[in-house]
Design an enzyme around this catalytic site. Structure first.
Site, PDB file in Angstrom:
ATOM      1  N   ASN A 198      36.909  42.866  30.010  1.00  0.00           N
ATOM      2  CA  ASN A 198      36.679  42.001  28.858  1.00  0.00           C
ATOM      3  C   ASN A 198      37.710  40.874  28.813  1.00  0.00           C
ATOM      4  OD1 ASN A 198      35.544  41.068  26.458  1.00  0.00           O
ATOM      5  ND2 ASN A 198      36.928  42.306  25.231  1.00  0.00           N
ATOM      6  N   ASN A 245      39.349  32.764  30.087  1.00  0.00           N
ATOM      7  CA  ASN A 245      38.959  31.398  30.400  1.00  0.00           C
ATOM      8  C   ASN A 245      37.452  31.416  30.659  1.00  0.00           C
ATOM      9  OD1 ASN A 245      38.590  28.817  31.391  1.00  0.00           O
ATOM     10  ND2 ASN A 245      40.524  28.810  32.503  1.00  0.00           N
ATOM     11  N   HIS A 293      35.307  31.756  34.141  1.00  0.00           N
ATOM     12  CA  HIS A 293      34.513  32.979  34.293  1.00  0.00           C
ATOM     13  C   HIS A 293      33.049  32.661  34.552  1.00  0.00           C
ATOM     14  CE1 HIS A 293      31.735  36.005  32.661  1.00  0.00           C
ATOM     15  NE2 HIS A 293      32.475  36.820  33.380  1.00  0.00           N
ATOM     16  N   ARG A 309      36.726  38.211  31.261  1.00  0.00           N
ATOM     17  CA  ARG A 309      35.552  37.461  30.807  1.00  0.00           C
ATOM     18  C   ARG A 309      35.869  36.474  29.699  1.00  0.00           C
ATOM     19  NH1 ARG A 309      32.936  42.571  31.297  1.00  0.00           N
ATOM     20  NH2 ARG A 309      33.337  42.941  29.091  1.00  0.00           N
ATOM     21  N   HIS A 315      44.203  30.545  42.738  1.00  0.00           N
ATOM     22  CA  HIS A 315      45.463  30.633  41.995  1.00  0.00           C
ATOM     23  C   HIS A 315      46.662  30.504  42.934  1.00  0.00           C
ATOM     24  CE1 HIS A 315      43.086  32.083  38.569  1.00  0.00           C
ATOM     25  NE2 HIS A 315      44.144  31.778  37.836  1.00  0.00           N
ATOM     26  N   SER A 320      39.132  33.814  43.277  1.00  0.00           N
ATOM     27  CA  SER A 320      40.039  33.516  42.177  1.00  0.00           C
ATOM     28  C   SER A 320      41.500  33.644  42.611  1.00  0.00           C
ATOM     29  CB  SER A 320      39.755  34.443  41.004  1.00  0.00           C
ATOM     30  OG  SER A 320      40.613  34.161  39.932  1.00  0.00           O
ATOM     31  N   TYR A 358      29.491  35.361  42.089  1.00  0.00           N
ATOM     32  CA  TYR A 358      28.933  36.699  41.883  1.00  0.00           C
ATOM     33  C   TYR A 358      27.409  36.716  42.019  1.00  0.00           C
ATOM     34  CZ  TYR A 358      28.202  41.246  39.680  1.00  0.00           C
ATOM     35  OH  TYR A 358      27.827  42.533  39.416  1.00  0.00           O
TER      36      TYR A 358
END
Length: 145
Positions: free
Chosen positions: A10, A16, A20, A13, A55, A51, A28
């Site tokens: 959660n 950001n 997401h 999700r 980063h 991700s 995905y």
């Protein structure tokens, strides 16, 4: 409200939403469309990998050196916590556990990147090779903190 999350799923999700949604629809969903619905875990692994790589790339550009702490934290601990502390956890103690692990992760990142920055400032390389740019300098610097 991401600050009240009782699960890392959660939190990821809601932290950001724009990022997401982009990762969900373009990494995905496309992965599931290409390989099939039975590869949900592999699709999630690909989202974490993209991700983490982005980063880490941002930190490489900002700091000017490669030190894959952020990548490792995303790929290992972030993914493990995503599966272990999932949406079935509803008690507020899980929110405390989540915040504690976030603070610990930020502390680890701050300490290790600061130590590597110090090593880059005080242990310059004379004739660096490509591998010298990939190897953490804080591990071999004689003037370590």
């Amino acid at each position: 409200d991401w600050w009240n999350s009782t699960s890392f799923a959660n939190y990821y999700r809601t932290w950001n939403v724009v990022v997401h949604d982009w990762l969900y629809y373009y990494i995905y969903q496309d992965f599931l469309w290409f390989f099939g619905k039975k590869f949900r875990s592999a699709a999630m692994l690909s989202v974490f990998a993209v991700s983490a790589a982005v980063h880490e790339y941002i930190l490489v550009v900002c700091f000017g050196y490669f030190y894959p702490v952020m990548f490792c934290l995303f790929m290992f601990f972030g993914m493990i916590f995503n599966f272990l502390i999932n949406d079935r956890r509803q008690s507020s103690i899980w929110n405390v556990i989540m915040w504690t692990s976030l603070f610990l992760g930020h502390g680890i990142i701050f300490c290790l990147y600061s130590q590597e920055w110090y090593a880059h400032q005080h242990c310059p390389l004379k004739n660096p090779t490509f591998m010298d740019y990939l190897k953490p300098r804080s591990w071999t610097c004689p003037d370590r903190i």
